[in-house]
Design a protein around this motif. Structure first.
Motif, PDB file in Angstrom:
ATOM      1  N   THR A   1      52.714  40.157  32.029  1.00 26.17           N
ATOM      2  CA  THR A   1      51.610  41.124  32.100  1.00 26.17           C
ATOM      3  C   THR A   1      51.478  41.883  30.784  1.00 26.17           C
ATOM      4  OG1 THR A   1      51.940  41.407  34.486  1.00 26.17           O
ATOM      5  CG2 THR A   1      50.669  43.104  33.348  1.00 26.17           C
ATOM      6  N   PHE A   2      52.598  42.359  30.271  1.00 27.78           N
ATOM      7  CA  PHE A   2      52.603  43.115  29.016  1.00 27.78           C
ATOM      8  C   PHE A   2      52.066  42.273  27.864  1.00 27.78           C
ATOM      9  CE2 PHE A   2      54.665  44.647  25.152  1.00 27.78           C
ATOM     10  CZ  PHE A   2      54.477  46.018  25.227  1.00 27.78           C
ATOM     11  N   LEU A   3      52.533  41.027  27.773  1.00 28.08           N
ATOM     12  CA  LEU A   3      52.115  40.141  26.692  1.00 28.08           C
ATOM     13  C   LEU A   3      50.626  39.820  26.779  1.00 28.08           C
ATOM     14  CD1 LEU A   3      53.019  38.395  24.282  1.00 28.08           C
ATOM     15  CD2 LEU A   3      53.521  36.567  25.912  1.00 28.08           C
ATOM     16  N   THR A   4      50.138  39.579  27.989  1.00 24.55           N
ATOM     17  CA  THR A   4      48.713  39.285  28.173  1.00 24.55           C
ATOM     18  C   THR A   4      47.862  40.440  27.652  1.00 24.55           C
ATOM     19  OG1 THR A   4      49.235  37.966  30.142  1.00 24.55           O
ATOM     20  CG2 THR A   4      46.961  38.651  29.872  1.00 24.55           C
ATOM     21  N   ARG A   5      48.271  41.660  27.988  1.00 24.48           N
ATOM     22  CA  ARG A   5      47.532  42.829  27.503  1.00 24.48           C
ATOM     23  C   ARG A   5      47.713  43.025  26.006  1.00 24.48           C
ATOM     24  NH1 ARG A   5      49.641  46.387  32.521  1.00 24.48           N
ATOM     25  NH2 ARG A   5      47.986  45.896  34.012  1.00 24.48           N
TER      26      ARG A   5
ATOM     27  N   GLY B   1      45.506  40.879  23.995  1.00 28.45           N
ATOM     28  CA  GLY B   1      44.100  40.958  24.384  1.00 28.45           C
ATOM     29  C   GLY B   1      43.568  39.654  24.943  1.00 28.45           C
ATOM     30  N   ALA B   2      44.384  38.953  25.694  1.00 31.31           N
ATOM     31  CA  ALA B   2      43.985  37.645  26.220  1.00 31.31           C
ATOM     32  C   ALA B   2      42.807  37.762  27.176  1.00 31.31           C
ATOM     33  CB  ALA B   2      45.161  36.984  26.931  1.00 31.31           C
ATOM     34  N   ARG B   3      41.888  36.824  27.054  1.00 29.66           N
ATOM     35  CA  ARG B   3      40.760  36.713  27.976  1.00 29.66           C
ATOM     36  C   ARG B   3      40.736  35.351  28.660  1.00 29.66           C
ATOM     37  NH1 ARG B   3      37.314  40.919  26.937  1.00 29.66           N
ATOM     38  NH2 ARG B   3      35.688  39.967  28.209  1.00 29.66           N
ATOM     39  N   THR B   4      41.279  34.355  27.977  1.00 33.23           N
ATOM     40  CA  THR B   4      41.335  33.000  28.532  1.00 33.23           C
ATOM     41  C   THR B   4      42.783  32.555  28.552  1.00 33.23           C
ATOM     42  OG1 THR B   4      39.145  32.448  27.652  1.00 33.23           O
ATOM     43  CG2 THR B   4      40.583  30.612  28.240  1.00 33.23           C
ATOM     44  N   ALA B   5      43.290  32.226  29.732  1.00 35.64           N
ATOM     45  CA  ALA B   5      44.690  31.847  29.885  1.00 35.64           C
ATOM     46  C   ALA B   5      44.802  30.578  30.726  1.00 35.64           C
ATOM     47  CB  ALA B   5      45.483  32.981  30.532  1.00 35.64           C
ATOM     48  N   VAL B   6      45.906  29.875  30.508  1.00 34.28           N
ATOM     49  CA  VAL B   6      46.177  28.640  31.248  1.00 34.28           C
ATOM     50  C   VAL B   6      47.627  28.671  31.708  1.00 34.28           C
ATOM     51  CG1 VAL B   6      46.321  26.117  31.139  1.00 34.28           C
ATOM     52  CG2 VAL B   6      44.497  27.312  29.900  1.00 34.28           C
ATOM     53  N   GLU B   7      47.842  28.314  32.962  1.00 34.30           N
ATOM     54  CA  GLU B   7      49.199  28.217  33.484  1.00 34.30           C
ATOM     55  C   GLU B   7      49.432  26.803  33.999  1.00 34.30           C
ATOM     56  OE1 GLU B   7      51.676  31.052  36.233  1.00 34.30           O
ATOM     57  OE2 GLU B   7      50.392  29.816  37.510  1.00 34.30           O
TER      58      GLU B   7
ATOM     59  N   THR C   1      53.588  33.903  41.531  1.00 35.05           N
ATOM     60  CA  THR C   1      54.092  35.146  40.944  1.00 35.05           C
ATOM     61  C   THR C   1      53.690  35.295  39.477  1.00 35.05           C
ATOM     62  OG1 THR C   1      56.009  34.989  42.412  1.00 35.05           O
ATOM     63  CG2 THR C   1      56.138  36.579  40.625  1.00 35.05           C
ATOM     64  N   SER C   2      53.888  34.253  38.694  1.00 31.15           N
ATOM     65  CA  SER C   2      53.546  34.345  37.273  1.00 31.15           C
ATOM     66  C   SER C   2      52.035  34.436  37.080  1.00 31.15           C
ATOM     67  CB  SER C   2      54.122  33.160  36.500  1.00 31.15           C
ATOM     68  OG  SER C   2      53.748  31.928  37.087  1.00 31.15           O
ATOM     69  N   ALA C   3      51.276  33.723  37.904  1.00 34.58           N
ATOM     70  CA  ALA C   3      49.813  33.815  37.800  1.00 34.58           C
ATOM     71  C   ALA C   3      49.337  35.222  38.125  1.00 34.58           C
ATOM     72  CB  ALA C   3      49.159  32.808  38.740  1.00 34.58           C
ATOM     73  N   LEU C   4      49.933  35.834  39.134  1.00 38.97           N
ATOM     74  CA  LEU C   4      49.595  37.214  39.480  1.00 38.97           C
ATOM     75  C   LEU C   4      49.882  38.136  38.305  1.00 38.97           C
ATOM     76  CD1 LEU C   4      48.868  39.497  41.433  1.00 38.97           C
ATOM     77  CD2 LEU C   4      51.186  39.338  42.373  1.00 38.97           C
ATOM     78  N   ALA C   5      51.016  37.934  37.659  1.00 42.63           N
ATOM     79  CA  ALA C   5      51.386  38.771  36.519  1.00 42.63           C
ATOM     80  C   ALA C   5      50.400  38.611  35.370  1.00 42.63           C
ATOM     81  CB  ALA C   5      52.803  38.431  36.058  1.00 42.63           C
ATOM     82  N   ILE C   6      50.038  37.387  35.059  1.00 39.16           N
ATOM     83  CA  ILE C   6      49.097  37.141  33.959  1.00 39.16           C
ATOM     84  C   ILE C   6      47.729  37.698  34.307  1.00 39.16           C
ATOM     85  CG2 ILE C   6      47.878  35.354  32.658  1.00 39.16           C
ATOM     86  CD1 ILE C   6      50.456  33.625  32.994  1.00 39.16           C
TER      87      ILE C   6
ATOM     88  N   LEU D   1      44.841  40.506  32.416  1.00 39.45           N
ATOM     89  CA  LEU D   1      43.522  40.119  31.918  1.00 39.45           C
ATOM     90  C   LEU D   1      42.493  41.212  32.197  1.00 39.45           C
ATOM     91  CD1 LEU D   1      43.366  36.429  33.230  1.00 39.45           C
ATOM     92  CD2 LEU D   1      43.651  37.131  30.835  1.00 39.45           C
ATOM     93  N   PRO D   2      41.435  41.286  31.391  1.00 39.17           N
ATOM     94  CA  PRO D   2      40.334  42.198  31.726  1.00 39.17           C
ATOM     95  C   PRO D   2      39.592  41.666  32.949  1.00 39.17           C
ATOM     96  CG  PRO D   2      39.735  40.812  29.863  1.00 39.17           C
ATOM     97  CD  PRO D   2      41.191  40.530  30.154  1.00 39.17           C
ATOM     98  N   PRO D   3      38.748  42.479  33.577  1.00 41.10           N
ATOM     99  CA  PRO D   3      38.051  42.037  34.788  1.00 41.10           C
ATOM    100  C   PRO D   3      37.276  40.733  34.630  1.00 41.10           C
ATOM    101  CG  PRO D   3      37.824  44.396  34.537  1.00 41.10           C
ATOM    102  CD  PRO D   3      38.490  43.900  33.276  1.00 41.10           C
TER     103      PRO D   3
END
Length: 217
Positions: free
Chosen positions: A55-59, A62-68, A75-80, A84-86
Protein backbone atom coordinates in the motif's frame (compact mmCIF):
# COMPACT_ATOMS: atom_id res chain seq x y z
CA UNK A 1 24.22 -1.51 16.42
CA UNK A 2 24.61 -4.19 13.77
CA UNK A 3 25.49 -4.40 10.09
CA UNK A 4 23.11 -7.33 9.57
CA UNK A 5 19.34 -7.62 9.69
CA UNK A 6 18.14 -8.41 13.22
CA UNK A 7 16.52 -11.88 13.43
CA UNK A 8 12.74 -11.53 13.61
CA UNK A 9 11.35 -13.33 16.64
CA UNK A 10 7.61 -13.82 17.06
CA UNK A 11 7.51 -11.01 19.60
CA UNK A 12 9.51 -8.65 17.37
CA UNK A 13 7.26 -9.53 14.42
CA UNK A 14 4.21 -8.56 16.49
CA UNK A 15 5.92 -5.29 17.36
CA UNK A 16 6.79 -4.69 13.70
CA UNK A 17 3.23 -5.23 12.54
CA UNK A 18 1.82 -3.06 15.32
CA UNK A 19 4.07 -0.15 14.34
CA UNK A 20 3.01 0.68 10.83
CA UNK A 21 1.49 -2.42 9.22
CA UNK A 22 -1.37 -3.40 11.51
CA UNK A 23 -4.23 -4.75 9.36
CA UNK A 24 -7.70 -3.27 9.70
CA UNK A 25 -10.75 -5.38 10.51
CA UNK A 26 -11.48 -6.28 6.88
CA UNK A 27 -7.95 -7.55 6.36
CA UNK A 28 -7.92 -9.38 9.69
CA UNK A 29 -11.14 -11.14 8.71
CA UNK A 30 -9.64 -12.05 5.33
CA UNK A 31 -6.60 -13.59 7.00
CA UNK A 32 -8.83 -15.49 9.42
CA UNK A 33 -11.17 -16.85 6.76
CA UNK A 34 -8.29 -17.94 4.56
CA UNK A 35 -6.69 -19.82 7.46
CA UNK A 36 -10.03 -21.41 8.33
CA UNK A 37 -11.20 -22.39 4.83
CA UNK A 38 -7.82 -23.08 3.21
CA UNK A 39 -5.51 -24.11 6.07
CA UNK A 40 -3.09 -25.98 3.81
CA UNK A 41 -2.69 -23.01 1.46
CA UNK A 42 -2.98 -20.03 3.80
CA UNK A 43 0.77 -19.46 3.72
CA UNK A 44 0.32 -18.19 0.15
CA UNK A 45 -1.06 -14.95 1.59
CA UNK A 46 1.35 -12.07 1.87
CA UNK A 47 2.33 -11.16 5.43
CA UNK A 48 0.82 -8.08 7.13
CA UNK A 49 4.08 -6.19 6.80
CA UNK A 50 4.20 -6.98 3.08
CA UNK A 51 0.62 -5.77 2.68
CA UNK A 52 1.52 -2.53 4.45
CA UNK A 53 4.57 -2.11 2.23
CA UNK A 54 2.53 -2.68 -0.94
CA UNK A 55 0.00 0.00 0.00
CA UNK A 56 2.77 2.42 0.97
CA UNK A 57 4.76 1.73 -2.19
CA UNK A 58 1.71 2.13 -4.44
CA UNK A 59 1.06 5.56 -2.94
CA UNK A 60 4.73 6.51 -2.86
CA UNK A 61 5.23 6.12 -6.61
CA UNK A 62 1.82 7.54 -7.47
CA UNK A 63 0.75 4.36 -9.23
CA UNK A 64 -2.40 4.48 -11.33
CA UNK A 65 -1.99 1.30 -13.37
CA UNK A 66 -0.95 -1.89 -11.59
CA UNK A 67 -0.72 -5.58 -12.43
CA UNK A 68 -0.69 -8.53 -10.06
CA UNK A 69 0.30 -12.06 -11.08
CA UNK A 70 -1.16 -14.50 -8.55
CA UNK A 71 -4.07 -13.26 -6.45
CA UNK A 72 -5.14 -16.20 -4.23
CA UNK A 73 -7.70 -14.84 -1.72
CA UNK A 74 -6.87 -11.24 -2.48
CA UNK A 75 -4.78 -9.85 0.39
CA UNK A 76 -2.05 -8.32 -1.75
CA UNK A 77 -4.58 -7.05 -4.31
CA UNK A 78 -6.53 -5.38 -1.51
CA UNK A 79 -3.33 -3.73 -0.29
CA UNK A 80 -2.39 -2.44 -3.74
CA UNK A 81 -5.91 -1.27 -4.57
CA UNK A 82 -6.04 0.73 -1.34
CA UNK A 83 -2.94 2.61 -2.49
CA UNK A 84 -4.43 3.51 -5.88
CA UNK A 85 -6.43 6.69 -6.51
CA UNK A 86 -10.19 6.23 -7.03
CA UNK A 87 -9.72 6.07 -10.80
CA UNK A 88 -6.71 3.73 -10.58
CA UNK A 89 -6.81 0.22 -11.96
CA UNK A 90 -5.31 -3.08 -10.84
CA UNK A 91 -5.37 -6.03 -13.22
CA UNK A 92 -5.27 -9.30 -11.27
CA UNK A 93 -4.18 -12.52 -12.99
CA UNK A 94 -5.33 -15.82 -11.49
CA UNK A 95 -6.76 -19.16 -12.57
CA UNK A 96 -8.87 -20.05 -9.51
CA UNK A 97 -12.53 -19.06 -9.24
CA UNK A 98 -12.61 -20.73 -5.82
CA UNK A 99 -9.84 -18.67 -4.25
CA UNK A 100 -10.76 -15.39 -5.89
CA UNK A 101 -14.43 -15.70 -4.92
CA UNK A 102 -13.21 -15.03 -1.38
CA UNK A 103 -11.12 -12.12 -2.64
CA UNK A 104 -14.09 -10.48 -4.37
CA UNK A 105 -16.14 -10.39 -1.16
CA UNK A 106 -13.40 -8.65 0.78
CA UNK A 107 -12.63 -6.19 -2.00
CA UNK A 108 -16.30 -5.26 -1.91
CA UNK A 109 -16.28 -4.88 1.87
CA UNK A 110 -13.20 -2.65 1.63
CA UNK A 111 -14.80 -0.48 -1.06
CA UNK A 112 -12.10 -1.09 -3.69
CA UNK A 113 -13.85 -3.60 -5.95
CA UNK A 114 -14.29 -1.01 -8.69
CA UNK A 115 -10.50 -0.54 -8.94
CA UNK A 116 -9.80 -4.23 -9.56
CA UNK A 117 -10.09 -6.04 -12.88
CA UNK A 118 -9.84 -9.76 -12.10
CA UNK A 119 -9.00 -11.90 -15.13
CA UNK A 120 -9.43 -15.65 -14.72
CA UNK A 121 -7.04 -17.08 -17.29
CA UNK A 122 -3.43 -18.21 -17.54
CA UNK A 123 -1.37 -15.21 -16.47
CA UNK A 124 0.84 -15.27 -19.54
CA UNK A 125 -2.23 -14.96 -21.77
CA UNK A 126 -3.40 -11.94 -19.79
CA UNK A 127 0.03 -10.31 -19.76
CA UNK A 128 0.59 -10.84 -23.48
CA UNK A 129 -2.76 -9.23 -24.22
CA UNK A 130 -1.73 -5.99 -22.47
CA UNK A 131 -0.51 -3.05 -24.56
CA UNK A 132 3.16 -3.52 -25.35
CA UNK A 133 4.26 0.06 -24.71
CA UNK A 134 5.55 1.04 -21.25
CA UNK A 135 2.47 1.93 -19.22
CA UNK A 136 2.44 -0.09 -15.97
CA UNK A 137 3.39 1.78 -12.79
CA UNK A 138 3.47 -1.14 -10.36
CA UNK A 139 3.56 -4.92 -10.76
CA UNK A 140 3.61 -7.69 -8.18
CA UNK A 141 4.61 -11.29 -8.97
CA UNK A 142 3.49 -13.93 -6.48
CA UNK A 143 2.32 -16.95 -8.44
CA UNK A 144 3.74 -20.32 -9.53
CA UNK A 145 7.49 -20.08 -9.09
CA UNK A 146 8.31 -21.92 -12.31
CA UNK A 147 6.60 -19.12 -14.21
CA UNK A 148 8.56 -16.24 -12.70
CA UNK A 149 11.05 -15.84 -15.57
CA UNK A 150 8.24 -15.71 -18.15
CA UNK A 151 6.19 -13.23 -16.12
CA UNK A 152 9.26 -11.04 -15.68
CA UNK A 153 9.97 -11.16 -19.42
CA UNK A 154 6.46 -9.91 -20.21
CA UNK A 155 6.28 -7.27 -17.51
CA UNK A 156 9.62 -5.46 -17.68
CA UNK A 157 9.10 -4.02 -21.19
CA UNK A 158 5.63 -2.83 -20.15
CA UNK A 159 6.85 -0.93 -17.07
CA UNK A 160 7.12 2.82 -17.44
CA UNK A 161 10.44 4.41 -16.44
CA UNK A 162 10.43 4.58 -12.67
CA UNK A 163 7.82 1.84 -12.42
CA UNK A 164 8.38 -0.83 -9.79
CA UNK A 165 8.06 -4.62 -9.87
CA UNK A 166 7.74 -6.49 -6.59
CA UNK A 167 8.59 -10.20 -6.51
CA UNK A 168 7.66 -12.42 -3.57
CA UNK A 169 9.24 -15.61 -2.19
CA UNK A 170 12.71 -14.93 -3.52
CA UNK A 171 14.24 -16.75 -0.51
CA UNK A 172 12.22 -19.96 -0.94
CA UNK A 173 12.50 -20.51 2.78
CA UNK A 174 16.28 -20.13 2.50
CA UNK A 175 16.59 -22.89 -0.08
CA UNK A 176 17.93 -20.59 -2.80
CA UNK A 177 21.30 -21.14 -1.12
CA UNK A 178 21.09 -24.90 -1.78
CA UNK A 179 18.13 -25.58 -4.09
CA UNK A 180 16.24 -28.76 -3.21
CA UNK A 181 13.56 -28.72 -5.93
CA UNK A 182 12.97 -27.49 -9.45
CA UNK A 183 11.10 -24.46 -8.10
CA UNK A 184 14.01 -23.64 -5.80
CA UNK A 185 16.43 -23.82 -8.72
CA UNK A 186 14.22 -21.67 -10.92
CA UNK A 187 14.02 -18.95 -8.26
CA UNK A 188 17.76 -19.09 -7.57
CA UNK A 189 18.45 -18.66 -11.30
CA UNK A 190 15.76 -15.99 -11.54
CA UNK A 191 17.35 -13.99 -8.72
CA UNK A 192 20.69 -14.11 -10.52
CA UNK A 193 19.04 -12.99 -13.77
CA UNK A 194 17.33 -10.03 -12.07
CA UNK A 195 20.66 -9.03 -10.54
CA UNK A 196 22.19 -8.96 -14.04
CA UNK A 197 19.27 -7.24 -15.79
CA UNK A 198 20.52 -3.77 -16.70
CA UNK A 199 16.97 -2.60 -17.51
CA UNK A 200 16.28 -2.34 -13.79
CA UNK A 201 17.90 -1.47 -10.49
CA UNK A 202 16.89 -3.96 -7.83
CA UNK A 203 17.08 -4.54 -4.09
CA UNK A 204 16.24 -7.73 -2.22
CA UNK A 205 14.51 -7.17 1.12
CA UNK A 206 14.55 -9.64 4.06
CA UNK A 207 10.80 -9.35 4.56
CA UNK A 208 8.65 -12.49 5.02
CA UNK A 209 10.07 -15.06 2.53
CA UNK A 210 12.19 -12.46 0.77
CA UNK A 211 10.90 -9.77 -1.57
CA UNK A 212 12.69 -8.13 -4.46
CA UNK A 213 11.82 -4.61 -5.58
CA UNK A 214 13.02 -3.63 -9.04
CA UNK A 215 12.76 -0.13 -10.50
CA UNK A 216 12.61 0.24 -14.28
CA UNK A 217 15.40 2.48 -15.51
Amino acid sequence: MTSRTVPITEQLHDYLVAHGSAPDQVTRDLYAETRSVLPDDAEMQVSPEQAGLLTFLTRLIGARTAVEVGTFTGTSALAIARGLPPDGRLICCDVSEEYTSIARRYWRLAGVEDRIDLRIAPALDTLRALPTEPHVDLAFIDADKIGYPAYWAELVPRMRPGGVIGVDNVFRGGRVIAPASEADRVIADFNDAVNRDDRVEAVMLPIADGMTLARRR
